[in-house]
Structures are given as structure tokens and as C-alpha cells.
Design an enzyme around this catalytic site. Structure first.
Site, PDB file in Angstrom:
ATOM      1  N   GLY A 192       0.823  -1.217   0.000  1.00 25.36           N
ATOM      2  CA  GLY A 192       0.000   0.000   0.000  1.00 25.36           C
ATOM      3  C   GLY A 192       0.846   1.252   0.000  1.00 25.36           C
ATOM      4  O   GLY A 192       2.045   1.196  -0.236  1.00 25.36           O
ATOM      5  N   ASN A 193       0.208   2.388   0.219  1.00 26.23           N
ATOM      6  CA  ASN A 193       0.958   3.642   0.320  1.00 26.23           C
ATOM      7  C   ASN A 193       0.323   4.510   1.392  1.00 26.23           C
ATOM      8  O   ASN A 193      -0.688   4.139   1.975  1.00 26.23           O
ATOM      9  CB  ASN A 193       1.014   4.351  -1.039  1.00 26.23           C
TER      10      ASN A 193
END
Ligand code: C5P
Length: 414
Positions: free
Chosen positions: A220-221
Site C-alpha cells: 500500500g501507500n
């Protein structure tokens, strides 16, 4: 801490006659040190608790107390009209009662009545006075009228007694004053701007995609979705029919917006391509993963199976923005985002120009991100570039006002 770029507000600070008046000095000092212009109006009673020289020196402006001073300049009207926000700290039971009833028998109360600026009051009094049905009814009336009431806190009062009635801490009052000033400015701008996106169909993406590795893990980020949610919120307030494609957002869904929840880039691509043909405007604020693991494992990867190193193979995700540009319908405005870590301003702008060209979108919103910038924060700083690569707008501040700046560019274009 407030952003230094917050615009300087004109603030009227009213001080009324309570022992907490000494704490008003801290409120005034903080506002002045943050760069705001402060005009202090003290009642006669306030001056029994705190002296004129203190208030003048700290506010760096002449103190005003008397309705019949400088009559030629009609100071209560002038101060009230120019103010972005009026705050009364401390506000006694007597002052609350008078404001609730529209009484104007001194300079401060006249100023309050003559002003259209939002009002903040910080009540301070003994518990019995605060809990008296008359005071409670007055506070309710003020609340219904949209006045921001900060506190009172519960705690040590003047003597040995304790209970609700203690004035809120100066930093809480300062925070409420600045938030109220910003909200007031937004209301004013909204009245001026009107519903300029009435009936327009606007698609916004927000958040950060998650690319599954196995049933429990993902790539993810750090995008929280704040900027995209802010764009959706403001577009809806400006009259648009908004669809928000939200990937793992960490902030509440906005009201009055159709929300489609997705998680991965592929899901976002499917949702966006389905919705796109009906949109007048598409704003791609989401942080989309460029790659996803080639194989999603059915079971959790166990360290006993992998040894000391783990190698994953990634495959490229669809570029949603590019696909939308290629499938664009007539009269559709498409806005992309670029989050860049490049520190040099010119080099960052060049990266953004190149990206705009690669993607083919009408506008690109450039912001700088880093370990402590951009993501997860309430405020941001952006530049908006057009098809010629020119910076057509710049905006700094809360993500809501940056959202308005982006929508202003779009509305102007349309
Ligand atoms: O290519 P890059 O990720 O830097 O471009 C950012 C812009 O492109 C953003 O508007 C983002 O929402 C969009 N994007 C996309 N699909 C991807 C990657 C980015 O739509 N796979």
C-alpha cells in the site's frame, strides 16, 4: 501548530470583566505572534482585572473601550465590518445574556451587533452561574445562532472550588478562533462563488490502493484520501453530482456524495471506466500503485517456507488516468495529480510537465511529498499546470481550500 502560510486574519478580541481576563493576554499574544491583526475591545469591568498598557503592548494596537471615543470614525461599525472573526474571552454570564438578547450598551456589544463576522465566545464564570437555567438558555440561543462556544472547561475556579465554568486554555481558544475564521472565509467565498458546478457530473478518486500479496498482506501507500475527499466535498457544495471512488480512505465519507468503495488498482480501474462516460469532470487524486504482485497466494506466506529472503514478482497495473484520457468523451475535463519527492522547485515542475504530457490530461495538480509532507496532513501546497505546461494556479493551506482552487480552474475552463 498552524501553518505559517495561513492568511493573516483581522481579529477583534473582546475582553469582559472576569478573573480569567488575565488569560486573554495569552490568547492575544498567540494570535499576534502567528501574524494576525488583533484589535482589543475591553469593557470597563475588564480593566479592573487587566491593565490598558498590557493589552495595548501585547496587541500592538490601541485598546478600545469607549463607545464615545473617536465617534467620527464610528469605530464599532468599522471594527465589526472589517473583522474576519470576533472572539470574546472571557465571556461573562452578563455578556452572554446581553448578546443573546441583542443588547448593545457598550463598545464591545455594539461591535458584535454591527458585525457579520463569525463570533466565538469563551465563557468563564462560577459553576452556579454557568449552570443557571438563564445562562444555559442564553448559551443555547447563541449556539443555535451559529456562535462557536469554546468551553467552559471543568476544573479549578478562582477560589478553592472546582467545577465547570473555568475558561478554556488559551491554545484551545486560539485554535477555535482560527478554525472559525477559515470557515467564515469559506462561507463568504461560497456566497460569492455560488453553485457554479450545479448539475455537473464529477468523478473523484481518493485514497491509496492496496495490492494483495496473500490473504492477510498487501502493498500500500501512505495516502489518507484527505485531498480527494476534500475535492468531492467542495464539488458537492458547489452543486455537482459527485461520485467518489474511494480506496481505503482514512477519513469519513463526505455527505451528499455517491461513494463507490474499492481497494486495488484493478478494482479502481473497473469502477472508473464504467462511470467515466457520464462525467463532465474527472479528478484523479488517488495514489494508485503502479505495480501489483504477479501472483496472489491463496495462503499466508510463512517464513519457514521462504528462508532469509523473499522475492516477489510484480506486474504493471493499468494506468487508469491514461486509459480515461484515451476513452475521453467530448467536453470532458480530466485532472491528474503528481506527488513528487524532488526537492528542487524547477526540476519538480519539469517532472510535472513531462507527466502531464505523458498522461494527456487537461490539468495536472503537482504537490511535493516526503516523509513529513503531503500525506496524512491537513494542509498542503500545490501548483496546477495546464496543457501548455503553464502554472495556472497555486494554492497553499487546508486541503478544502486547495480543493476549491482546483475546482476554480476546472470551472473556469468549462
Ligand atoms: O504515474 P503517476 O502515478 O505518477 O501519476 C499520478 C496520476 O496518475 C494520479 O492522478 C493518479 O491517480 C493516476 N494514476 C492512475 N493509474 C495508475 C497510476 C497513477 O490513474 N496506475
Amino acid at each position: 501548530m498552524e501553518s505559517q502560510s495561513e492568511r493573516p486574519w483581522r481579529i477583534v478580541v473582546g475582553v469582559t470583566g472576569g478573573i480569567a481576563a488575565y488569560k486573554a493576554v495569552s490568547v492575544i499574544r498567540s494570535l499576534v505572534l502567528l501574524g494576525h491583526r488583533v484589535d482589543v475591545i475591553a469593557t470597563e469591568h475588564a480593566l479592573r482585572f487587566v491593565g490598558r498598557p498590557t493589552l495595548e503592548a501585547i496587541s500592538r494596537n490601541p485598546l478600545r473601550t469607549d463607545l464615545y471615543e473617536n465617534v467620527a470614525t464610528v469605530q464599532h461599525v468599522a471594527l465589526g465590518q472589517q473583522a474576519d472573526v470576533v472572539v470574546i474571552a472571557p465571556a461573562t454570564a452578563n455578556t452572554l445574556a446581553k448578546i443573546a438578547n441583542g443588547i448593545a450598551d457598550d463598545l464591545l456589544l455594539n461591535t458584535v451587533l454591527a458585525s457579520r463576522a463569525p463570533l466565538v465566545v469563551a465563557p468563564a464564570m462560577h459553576t452556579e452561574m454557568w449552570q443557571h437555567p438563564a445562562t444555559q438558555a442564553n448559551a443555547r440561543r447563541l449556539d443555535e445562532r451559529g456562535v462557536t462556544i469554546v468551553g467552559p472547561d471543568s476544573g479549578r475556579l478562582t477560589g478553592t472550588d472546582e467545577g465547570p465554568g473555568r475558561m478554556s486554555e488559551p491554545e484551545d481558544i486560539v485554535a477555535a478562533v482560527l478554525a472559525t475564521a477559515r470557515a467564515g472565509a469559506r462561507d463568504r467565498e461560497e456566497r460569492l462563488r455560488g453553485r457554479d458546478l450545479e448539475g455537473r457530473h464529477v468523478l473523484v478518486t481518493a485514497g491509496g490502493t492496496r495490492e494483495p500479496i496473500d490473504p492477510v498482506r498487501f502493498l500500500g501507500n501512505r495516502s489518507s484520501g484527505r485531498q480527494g475527499v476534500a475535492v468531492a466535498t467542495r464539488a458537492a457544495a458547489r452543486g455537482a453530482e459527485v461520485t467518489l471512488v474511494a480506496a481505503n480512505i482514512e477519513v469519513p465519507e463526505p455527505d451528499g456524495v455517491n461513494v463507490v468503495r474499492v481497494s486495488s488498482a484493478e478494482q479502481m480501474a473497473t469502477a472508473c471506466l464504467e462511470l467515466a462516460p457520464r462525467q463532465d469532470v474527472i479528478i484523479m487524486a488517488a495514489a494508485v500503485a503502479d505495480f501489483r504482485p504477479e501472483h496472489v497466494l491463496d495462503g499466508k506466506i510463512k517464513k519457514e517456507q521462504t528462508g532469509d529472503a523473499l522475492t516477489l514478482t510484480f506486474t504493471k497495473n493499468p494506468d487508469i488516468l491514461r486509459s480515461l484520457v484515451l476513452a475521453r468523451v467530448p467536453d470532458q475535463t480530466i485532472v491528474g495529480f503528481a506527488a513528487e519527492t524532488e526537492e528542487d522547485d524547477d526540476a519538480r515542475l519539469e517532472l510535472a510537465r513531462a507527466k502531464r504530457e505523458r498522461k494527456g490530461c487537461d490539468f495536472l495538480v503537482l504537490n511535493r511529498v516526503g516523509w513529513n509532507e503531503g500525506f496524512q496532513r491537513e494542509d498542503t501546497e500545490v501548483q496546477i499546470i495546464d496543457e501548455r505546461g503553464e502554472v495556472v494556479a497555486e494554492s497553499t493551506g487546508e486541503k478544502l481550500s486547495v480543493a476549491d482552487a482546483i475546482l476554480d480552474v476546472v470551472a473556469r475552463e468549462r
